[in-house]
Design a protein around this motif. Sequence first.
Motif, mmCIF file in Angstrom:
data_model
loop_
_atom_site.group_PDB
_atom_site.id
_atom_site.type_symbol
_atom_site.label_atom_id
_atom_site.label_comp_id
_atom_site.label_asym_id
_atom_site.label_seq_id
_atom_site.Cartn_x
_atom_site.Cartn_y
_atom_site.Cartn_z
ATOM 1 N N GLN A 280 2.381 1.898 -3.444
ATOM 2 C CA GLN A 280 1.432 2.498 -4.382
ATOM 3 C C GLN A 280 1.193 3.975 -4.045
ATOM 4 N N GLU A 281 0.986 4.243 -2.770
ATOM 5 C CA GLU A 281 0.765 5.619 -2.321
ATOM 6 C C GLU A 281 1.973 6.500 -2.655
ATOM 7 N N ASP B 55 0.825 -1.211 0.000
ATOM 8 C CA ASP B 55 0.000 0.000 0.000
ATOM 9 C C ASP B 55 0.854 1.253 0.000
ATOM 10 N N SER C 285 1.991 9.690 -5.195
ATOM 11 C CA SER C 285 2.481 10.979 -4.702
ATOM 12 C C SER C 285 3.640 11.491 -5.549
ATOM 13 N N ALA D 248 6.071 7.966 3.711
ATOM 14 C CA ALA D 248 4.798 7.240 3.621
ATOM 15 C C ALA D 248 4.802 6.032 4.555
#
Length: 185
Positions: A55-56, A52, A60, A85
């Motif tokens: 991907q984030e 996750d 970004s 992150a």
Amino acid sequence: MKKLSYQDVNHLVIDRCKSGDHRAQYELYKLYAKAMFNVSMRITNDYTEAEDVLQEAFVSAFKNLHGYKAEASFGSWLKKIVINASINAIRKRRSELVPLDEQQMADVPDEVNEDYSEWQVDKVRRAIQKLPDGYRVVLTLYLLEGYDHSEIGEIMGITESTSKSQYSRARKKLLEIMKEAQFAN
């Protein structure tokens, strides 16, 4: 005809990404995804969460690519995004760093000089995974990612002395975990 360097190719791909080329974004993703996943995994200690975070971080990065000035390598710039992150993901779990002050740091024995050659890399990795989040993050950023305590403090929103204390405690806890594992075998 002059052959393009890796950096030249990287900059061309980044320029294509800035212009919205989705194939270029995928190329950049393929170049960096595995390394950035490993960074996130070392910090979050959770496979799904690391996916996750990855991907984030890429979303970004692509949204903020106009802010990349090539003063550092793209990989370094992206790694900072991944680390932030990852730390934010841990914060979402509501894990807190163990509050320590400089006085407590003085009572940590200096066992760094012991010979650990008998331990295998896999055992060390498993022991690091058993550390509490705060300890593991500071240890990872310091030992594996090469940040100094001032930078870690800035990244995590803690003081430099807290980072040093967390590292010292993490090292001590890691030694305990490894010794317990050694006696368990």
